[in-house]
Design a protein around this motif. Structure first.
Motif, PDB file in Angstrom:
ATOM      1  N   ILE A   2      -1.417   4.806  -8.995  1.00 48.00           N
ATOM      2  CA  ILE A   2      -0.645   3.880  -8.168  1.00 48.00           C
ATOM      3  C   ILE A   2      -0.855   2.487  -8.738  1.00 48.00           C
ATOM      4  O   ILE A   2      -1.984   2.090  -9.047  1.00 48.00           O
ATOM      5  CB  ILE A   2      -1.109   3.910  -6.698  1.00 48.00           C
ATOM      6  CG1 ILE A   2      -0.761   5.240  -6.054  1.00 48.00           C
ATOM      7  CG2 ILE A   2      -0.465   2.764  -5.909  1.00 48.00           C
ATOM      8  CD1 ILE A   2      -1.266   5.381  -4.635  1.00 48.00           C
ATOM      9  N   ARG A  49      -8.766   2.882   0.590  1.00 38.14           N
ATOM     10  CA  ARG A  49      -8.201   4.067   1.257  1.00 38.14           C
ATOM     11  C   ARG A  49      -7.551   3.678   2.586  1.00 38.14           C
ATOM     12  O   ARG A  49      -6.459   4.147   2.918  1.00 38.14           O
ATOM     13  CB  ARG A  49      -9.286   5.123   1.500  1.00 38.14           C
ATOM     14  CG  ARG A  49      -9.605   5.972   0.293  1.00 38.14           C
ATOM     15  CD  ARG A  49     -10.329   7.255   0.688  1.00 38.14           C
ATOM     16  NE  ARG A  49     -11.476   7.020   1.546  1.00 38.14           N
ATOM     17  CZ  ARG A  49     -12.719   6.842   1.117  1.00 38.14           C
ATOM     18  NH1 ARG A  49     -12.976   6.867  -0.172  1.00 38.14           N
ATOM     19  NH2 ARG A  49     -13.712   6.652   1.957  1.00 38.14           N
ATOM     20  N   MET A  96      -4.211   1.935   1.929  1.00 38.02           N
ATOM     21  CA  MET A  96      -3.144   2.830   1.500  1.00 38.02           C
ATOM     22  C   MET A  96      -2.699   3.763   2.618  1.00 38.02           C
ATOM     23  O   MET A  96      -1.552   4.218   2.637  1.00 38.02           O
ATOM     24  CB  MET A  96      -3.590   3.647   0.282  1.00 38.02           C
ATOM     25  CG  MET A  96      -3.844   2.795  -0.969  1.00 38.02           C
ATOM     26  SD  MET A  96      -2.444   1.733  -1.415  1.00 38.02           S
ATOM     27  CE  MET A  96      -1.203   2.961  -1.816  1.00 38.02           C
ATOM     28  N   PRO A 100       0.315  -1.432   3.287  1.00 35.40           N
ATOM     29  CA  PRO A 100      -0.323  -2.359   2.349  1.00 35.40           C
ATOM     30  C   PRO A 100       0.138  -3.814   2.491  1.00 35.40           C
ATOM     31  O   PRO A 100      -0.638  -4.735   2.240  1.00 35.40           O
ATOM     32  CB  PRO A 100       0.064  -1.786   0.983  1.00 35.40           C
ATOM     33  CG  PRO A 100       0.227  -0.322   1.238  1.00 35.40           C
ATOM     34  CD  PRO A 100       0.841  -0.238   2.609  1.00 35.40           C
ATOM     35  N   THR A 105       3.585  -1.516  -3.797  1.00 36.44           N
ATOM     36  CA  THR A 105       2.743  -0.419  -4.284  1.00 36.44           C
ATOM     37  C   THR A 105       3.685   0.685  -4.741  1.00 36.44           C
ATOM     38  O   THR A 105       4.585   1.068  -3.993  1.00 36.44           O
ATOM     39  CB  THR A 105       1.798   0.113  -3.188  1.00 36.44           C
ATOM     40  OG1 THR A 105       2.569   0.586  -2.084  1.00 36.44           O
ATOM     41  CG2 THR A 105       0.847  -0.965  -2.706  1.00 36.44           C
TER      42      THR A 105
END
Length: 199
Positions: A71, A106, A109, A113, A175
């Motif tokens: 990512i 974590r 995500m 974001p 993202t």
């Protein structure tokens, strides 16, 4: 004996940059999967691709971990946050847990974001080349107070150049998935606009 100087250099933070999160797994246990945030702030997608491919190849040679997805996060400089001598002279008693940084990425995500900023640290100043090395540290919510940021700094053992007078606060532009082989951004399949609701 001379007193050590703190916070007297002004880092020239880049206006934008790229971060990489790697999906990784153990080669001998497919159930062991995790998201690993790389530390560097990459100036371009080309540089990100080159460094991640090199990192992936080195992992493949060890045959213990493998990278199966990437990512990419594009970030933009919003403001600079002042660093002070007290951040080093008066550290908190407790340091972060070992996986604190991974946990925060974590959480980001799993959430939205765009509700987060990313703190970028000036980790080292090369006095010969007059260049800074920057690393992305942790994501924080946009609503995080200055007091909380100060406490995060004091509780961290992350390396920061003590001559730097600021760290960078970056917003998240996007993202996306990233294809290491082609170097292309993978756009999300659902591109339908979000419907607004009148309340």
């Amino acid at each position: 004996m001379t007193n050590k100087r703190f916070c007297y250099r002004e880092p020239n933070f880049p206006d934008e940059g790229y971060l990489a999160l790697l999906f990784m797994s153990a080669t001998d246990d497919d159930n062991l999967r995790f998201l690993y945030p790389m530390m560097p702030l990459y100036p371009s997608l080309a540089m990100l691709r080159t460094k991640i491919k090199h990192f992936k190849n080195s992992l493949d040679k060890r045959k213990k971990l493998t990278t199966y997805g990437v990512i990419v996060i594009k970030i933009n400089l919003v403001k600079k946050y002042p660093l002070r001598k007290e951040h080093w002279a008066n550290p908190q008693g407790e340091l972060f847990e070992k996986d604190y940084r991974m946990t925060k990425f974590r959480e980001m995500m799993a959430d939205m974001p765009q509700l987060y900023s990313v703190i970028v640290l000036p980790s080292h100043y090369d006095t010969k080349t007059k260049k800074w090395n920057y690393i992305n540290w942790i994501p924080i919510l946009l609503t995080t107070s200055d007091e909380k940021i100060d406490n995060l700094i004091k509780a961290s053992d992350q390396s920061v150049d003590e001559s730097a007078n600021n760290m960078g606060i970056y917003s998240i532009e996007y993202t996306r998935g990233f294809d290491l082989e082609t170097g292309e951004i993978i756009e999300p399949k659902n591109t339908s606009p979000i419907k607004q609701v009148d309340c």
